[in-house]
Design an enzyme around this catalytic site. Structure first.
Site, PDB file in Angstrom:
ATOM      1  N   GLY A  31      98.601   9.116 -40.324  1.00  0.00           N
ATOM      2  CA  GLY A  31      98.303   9.951 -41.473  1.00  0.00           C
ATOM      3  C   GLY A  31      99.179  11.184 -41.531  1.00  0.00           C
ATOM      4  CG  HIS A  34     106.841  12.672 -42.987  1.00  0.00           C
ATOM      5  ND1 HIS A  34     107.794  11.676 -42.888  1.00  0.00           N
ATOM      6  CD2 HIS A  34     106.354  12.838 -41.726  1.00  0.00           C
ATOM      7  CE1 HIS A  34     107.889  11.279 -41.638  1.00  0.00           C
ATOM      8  NE2 HIS A  34     107.018  11.958 -40.908  1.00  0.00           N
ATOM      9  CG  HIS A  37     104.630   8.399 -42.509  1.00  0.00           C
ATOM     10  ND1 HIS A  37     104.546   9.766 -42.444  1.00  0.00           N
ATOM     11  CD2 HIS A  37     104.385   7.941 -41.257  1.00  0.00           C
ATOM     12  CE1 HIS A  37     104.264  10.130 -41.198  1.00  0.00           C
ATOM     13  NE2 HIS A  37     104.163   9.044 -40.461  1.00  0.00           N
ATOM     14  CG  ASN A 150     115.578   3.077 -36.345  1.00  0.00           C
ATOM     15  OD1 ASN A 150     114.916   2.226 -35.753  1.00  0.00           O
ATOM     16  ND2 ASN A 150     116.540   2.756 -37.203  1.00  0.00           N
ATOM     17  CG  MET A 186     111.643  14.250 -43.514  1.00  0.00           C
ATOM     18  SD  MET A 186     111.130  13.549 -45.082  1.00  0.00           S
ATOM     19  CE  MET A 186     112.184  14.486 -46.189  1.00  0.00           C
ATOM     20  CB  SER A 187     108.399  15.285 -37.532  1.00  0.00           C
ATOM     21  OG  SER A 187     107.307  15.343 -36.632  1.00  0.00           O
ATOM     22  CB  SER A 188     103.125  14.723 -38.949  1.00  0.00           C
ATOM     23  OG  SER A 188     103.142  13.519 -39.692  1.00  0.00           O
TER      24      SER A 188
END
EC number: 6.3.2.1
Length: 281
Positions: A31, A34, A37, A150, A186-188
């Site tokens: 969840g 971003h 996903h 990746n 991009m990362s939560s």
């Protein structure tokens, strides 16, 4: 999009698709979605007739003093984004559904070797938690194809190894890292960054790019690594690890190896960011 927290509901829907001879792709997530996903879901939709996604913040893969409770839960926004991207079925189990006997009594899956280095050394038990939950989700959904980013390179290799070792009939597809305009992956966890930290964070990608360029120009592994560590520290990072490994086995890279990957994890403020670069020397 159909949403359910119940295993039987997911199996019933997938069975109905299978009865028509239709194919199923799966994108597991925690969840707080971003664009990375969403790219996985869109890619999944191009591979198969139907896309199943899951949202589960897996307690088994969080260690002591990690951010399980702080991990953002954004189900309403995530559901909207998944629907728009083409997902048709969303599995949202609780820990009680996935681990009814509790974590201590849960059978687990552990991939030896590659689970214990890099992020596995820094976060003991993390990849055991990842392999266990992904194996459970695969058994529930039974997809033809599953897609992973990746960016989590070590995780991708752990899952590919598990699938091969356990003879699971699932194709694992790695999808290129999606980056912000600055180059930051991009990362939560980017949500933990202050404005100043976010401005400094692209130094992580710049450091590994410089390492690869140096290696291709004949500089030694040690030389490029020390230079990159210094640049990260100057940018405000505290490196956890910064290593050059064989791209397929994650063994320590040797000069004769052609397929290489640079992997790094580093702290900036409250965030622990990871990145990698796969290249041929």
């Amino acid at each position: 999009m159909i949403t359910s927290a119940h295993i039987d509901d997911i199996r019933t829907q997938v069975r109905a698709w299978r009865a028509k001879g239709e194919t199923v792709a799966f994108v597991p997530t925690m969840g707080n979605l971003h664009q990375g996903h969403i790219t996985l879901v869109k890619e999944a939709a191009s591979k198969c007739d139907h896309v199943v996604a899951s949202i589960f913040v897996n307690p088994m893969q969080f260690g002591q003093n990690e951010d399980l409770d702080a991990y953002p839960r954004t189900l309403a926004a995530d559901s909207e984004a998944l629907t728009a991207a083409g997902a048709e079925l969303l599995f949202t189990p609780t820990p009680a559904v996935m681990y009814p006997k509790g974590l201590e009594q849960q059978t687990y899956v552990e991939v030896p070797g590659i689970s214990n280095v890099l992020c596995g050394a820094s976060r003991p038990g993390h990849f055991r938690g990842v392999a266990t939950i992904v194996c459970k989700l695969f058994n529930i959904v039974q997809p033809d194809v599953a897609l992973f980013g990746n960016k989590d390179y070590q995780q991708l290799l752990v899952i590919k190894t598990m699938v091969e070792d356990l003879s699971l009939p699932i194709e694992i597809i790695g999808v290129d890292t999606i980056r912000e305009d600055s180059g930051l992956a991009m990362s939560s966890r980017n949500g933990y960054l202050t404005a100043a930290e976010k401005a400094a964070a692209p130094a992580l990608k710049q450091a590994i790019d410089a390492m690869a360029a140096g290696i291709k120009q004949g500089e030694s592994f040690e030389q490029v690594t020390e230079q990159a560590k210094a640049s990260l520290i100057a940018a405000g990072f505290t490196p956890d690890y910064l290593e050059i490994r064989h791209a397929h086995t994650l063994e320590q890279a040797q000069n004769q190896h052609q397929a290489l990957v640079i992997l790094t994890a580093a702290y900036i403020g409250k965030a622990r960011l990871i990145d990698n670069l796969r290249f041929d020397s």
